[in-house]
Design a protein around this motif. Structure first.
Motif, PDB file in Angstrom:
ATOM      1  N   LEU A   4       0.830  -1.194   0.000  1.00 39.79           N
ATOM      2  CA  LEU A   4       0.000   0.000   0.000  1.00 39.79           C
ATOM      3  C   LEU A   4       0.870   1.252   0.000  1.00 39.79           C
ATOM      4  N   SER A   5       0.258   2.363  -0.368  1.00 41.79           N
ATOM      5  CA  SER A   5       0.961   3.648  -0.326  1.00 41.79           C
ATOM      6  C   SER A   5       0.957   4.232   1.082  1.00 41.79           C
ATOM      7  N   LYS A   6       0.060   3.721   1.947  1.00 41.71           N
ATOM      8  CA  LYS A   6      -0.044   4.197   3.321  1.00 41.71           C
ATOM      9  C   LYS A   6      -0.255   2.993   4.237  1.00 41.71           C
ATOM     10  N   ASN A   7      -0.149   3.210   5.537  1.00 42.34           N
ATOM     11  CA  ASN A   7      -0.352   2.126   6.494  1.00 42.34           C
ATOM     12  C   ASN A   7      -1.831   1.795   6.653  1.00 42.34           C
ATOM     13  N   ALA A   8      -2.135   0.524   6.780  1.00 42.39           N
ATOM     14  CA  ALA A   8      -3.514   0.101   7.035  1.00 42.39           C
ATOM     15  C   ALA A   8      -3.811   0.262   8.526  1.00 42.39           C
ATOM     16  N   VAL A   9      -4.841   1.058   8.850  1.00 41.40           N
ATOM     17  CA  VAL A   9      -5.156   1.345  10.252  1.00 41.40           C
ATOM     18  C   VAL A   9      -6.444   0.659  10.707  1.00 41.40           C
ATOM     19  N   GLY A  10      -7.066  -0.111   9.842  1.00 40.68           N
ATOM     20  CA  GLY A  10      -8.251  -0.882  10.191  1.00 40.68           C
ATOM     21  C   GLY A  10      -8.430  -2.025   9.217  1.00 40.68           C
ATOM     22  N   LEU A  11      -8.777  -3.227   9.734  1.00 43.93           N
ATOM     23  CA  LEU A  11      -8.957  -4.418   8.901  1.00 43.93           C
ATOM     24  C   LEU A  11     -10.256  -5.117   9.261  1.00 43.93           C
ATOM     25  N   SER A  12     -10.911  -5.706   8.254  1.00 46.60           N
ATOM     26  CA  SER A  12     -12.071  -6.559   8.504  1.00 46.60           C
ATOM     27  C   SER A  12     -12.250  -7.495   7.317  1.00 46.60           C
ATOM     28  N   LEU A  13     -12.780  -8.684   7.577  1.00 44.80           N
ATOM     29  CA  LEU A  13     -13.062  -9.645   6.513  1.00 44.80           C
ATOM     30  C   LEU A  13     -14.552  -9.679   6.241  1.00 44.80           C
ATOM     31  N   ASN A  14     -14.926  -9.618   4.952  1.00 43.47           N
ATOM     32  CA  ASN A  14     -16.342  -9.713   4.609  1.00 43.47           C
ATOM     33  C   ASN A  14     -16.754 -11.187   4.506  1.00 43.47           C
ATOM     34  N   VAL A  15     -18.009 -11.432   4.161  1.00 44.14           N
ATOM     35  CA  VAL A  15     -18.511 -12.813   4.139  1.00 44.14           C
ATOM     36  C   VAL A  15     -17.848 -13.645   3.048  1.00 44.14           C
ATOM     37  N   GLN A  16     -17.282 -12.989   2.041  1.00 47.34           N
ATOM     38  CA  GLN A  16     -16.546 -13.709   0.992  1.00 47.34           C
ATOM     39  C   GLN A  16     -15.081 -13.914   1.375  1.00 47.34           C
ATOM     40  N   GLN A  17     -14.716 -13.531   2.606  1.00 52.04           N
ATOM     41  CA  GLN A  17     -13.349 -13.632   3.108  1.00 52.04           C
ATOM     42  C   GLN A  17     -12.388 -12.749   2.327  1.00 52.04           C
ATOM     43  N   GLU A  18     -12.905 -11.619   1.842  1.00 49.02           N
ATOM     44  CA  GLU A  18     -12.059 -10.602   1.223  1.00 49.02           C
ATOM     45  C   GLU A  18     -11.693  -9.583   2.296  1.00 49.02           C
ATOM     46  N   ILE A  19     -10.445  -9.132   2.267  1.00 51.28           N
ATOM     47  CA  ILE A  19     -10.006  -8.177   3.271  1.00 51.28           C
ATOM     48  C   ILE A  19     -10.434  -6.764   2.868  1.00 51.28           C
ATOM     49  N   VAL A  20     -11.090  -6.096   3.795  1.00 53.13           N
ATOM     50  CA  VAL A  20     -11.548  -4.709   3.629  1.00 53.13           C
ATOM     51  C   VAL A  20     -10.775  -3.875   4.627  1.00 53.13           C
ATOM     52  N   PHE A  21     -10.328  -2.676   4.229  1.00 48.90           N
ATOM     53  CA  PHE A  21      -9.422  -1.954   5.109  1.00 48.90           C
ATOM     54  C   PHE A  21      -9.490  -0.439   4.919  1.00 48.90           C
ATOM     55  N   ILE A  22      -8.951   0.228   5.906  1.00 46.85           N
ATOM     56  CA  ILE A  22      -8.759   1.678   5.897  1.00 46.85           C
ATOM     57  C   ILE A  22      -7.261   1.919   5.806  1.00 46.85           C
ATOM     58  N   LYS A  23      -6.845   2.875   5.009  1.00 44.77           N
ATOM     59  CA  LYS A  23      -5.418   3.179   4.972  1.00 44.77           C
ATOM     60  C   LYS A  23      -5.181   4.673   5.212  1.00 44.77           C
TER      61      LYS A  23
END
Length: 301
Positions: free
Chosen positions: A86-105
């Protein structure tokens, strides 16, 4: 405000328990008198970088992020299975029902991202708001905590797909539920009873509202052992099968366990400033920021 035609999307349909579920799975788990470390893992962080966040993918796989601009998927041996640069640090992570990673950077971004088909794509654009925490609910909704660009307001918004279907912001008297501070996180979870639990770091409290957004209680630390000159600093937050709320207190780097009504139960004293999560075997997973070490802790039996 909740839109009527999205009630079913938010809460799903009531389903009967699966009669094939084993008695062991149905049984009530009790807190162990002495938690036991089952395994220690060396994450990709700790060598001139810090571990910040952990999210379990079932049992045996973890998603981790830190301050070096990466998100890594690792197994229980610490082997890297996938790396997202990533261009920035990930400050939040969560997995959706498809097990895809969703995040805030980053701290300044107004977008929420998803990693799909080996690419980082924009999931949501929040325009005048900056995301500060996120989690997925049991029925697949996405809850995002956020603060306004002018730093005057904080809120939690529920999304069904890309549609905003609930905003949680003020109590019954119209007073703000959450504190405002530009760069601090507002990590959150949905508990098994439908409550939304927000670790309000800047507000020195865990704020718990019901599924309708009505305030149930605030937890400001264990009043019995809390010293007068000490402040409760809730940073990371998770829940377990018994609807316990597990809170990382940044101040003394331990975990508070409270019940779903806000009553203090006990501490778990392991270094956990590198993130906390719970796997599908009901183990607590905690990270140590500076060393990058992750411990799998059995605390229920």
């Amino acid at each position: 405000m909740v839109k009527e035609n999205q009630i079913l999307d938010m809460f799903g349909k009531l389903q009967l328990k699966n009669s094939n579920v084993s008695d062991k799975q149905q049984s009530v788990l009790q807190l162990m008198e002495t938690p036991v470390t089952l395994k220690e893992i060396q994450s990709p962080y700790g060598n001139k970088s810090e571990l910040w966040r952990i999210t379990c993918e079932g049992t045996g796989k973890l998603w981790v992020s830190g301050n070096n601009g990466t998100i890594n998927q690792i197994d229980w041996d610490g082997s890297i299975l996938k790396t997202i640069n990533l261009s920035k640090n990930a400050v939040g992570l969560s997995l959706n029902v498809q097990q895809e990673i969703v995040f805030i950077k980053g701290w300044e971004d107004t977008k929420v991202f998803k990693y799909k088909n080996n690419n980082v794509v924009t999931l949501l654009e929040l325009s005048n708001w900056r995301p500060r925490g996120l989690c997925h609910t049991i029925n697949g909704n996405l809850l995002i905590s956020m603060r306004s660009l002018d730093e005057a307001q904080s809120r939690v918004v529920r999304y069904s797909g890309s549609s905003e279907c609930q905003v949680i912001m003020n109590d019954k008297r119209g007073k703000p539920l959450f504190s405002v501070h530009s760069r601090t996180v507002l990590h959150l979870i949905e508990n098994g009873n439908g409550d939304i639990c927000v670790a309000d770091y800047a507000g020195n409290a865990v704020v718990v509202v019901n599924s309708s957004g009505i305030l149930r209680f605030r937890y400001g630390g264990n009043k019995i052992t809390k010293k007068k000159n000490k402040t409760f600093e809730p940073l990371n937050i998770v829940n377990d099968k018994q609807c316990h709320i597990l809170i990382h207190n940044q101040l003394n780097n331990n975990v508070h366990i409270i019940d779903c009504d806000g009553n203090f139960i006990r501490y778990i004293k392991y270094p956990c400033n590198g993130g906390i999560s719970v796997d599908t075997d009901h183990n607590l997973v905690v990270g140590e920021s500076v060393t990058g070490k992750i411990r799998i802790i059995k605390y229920l039996e």
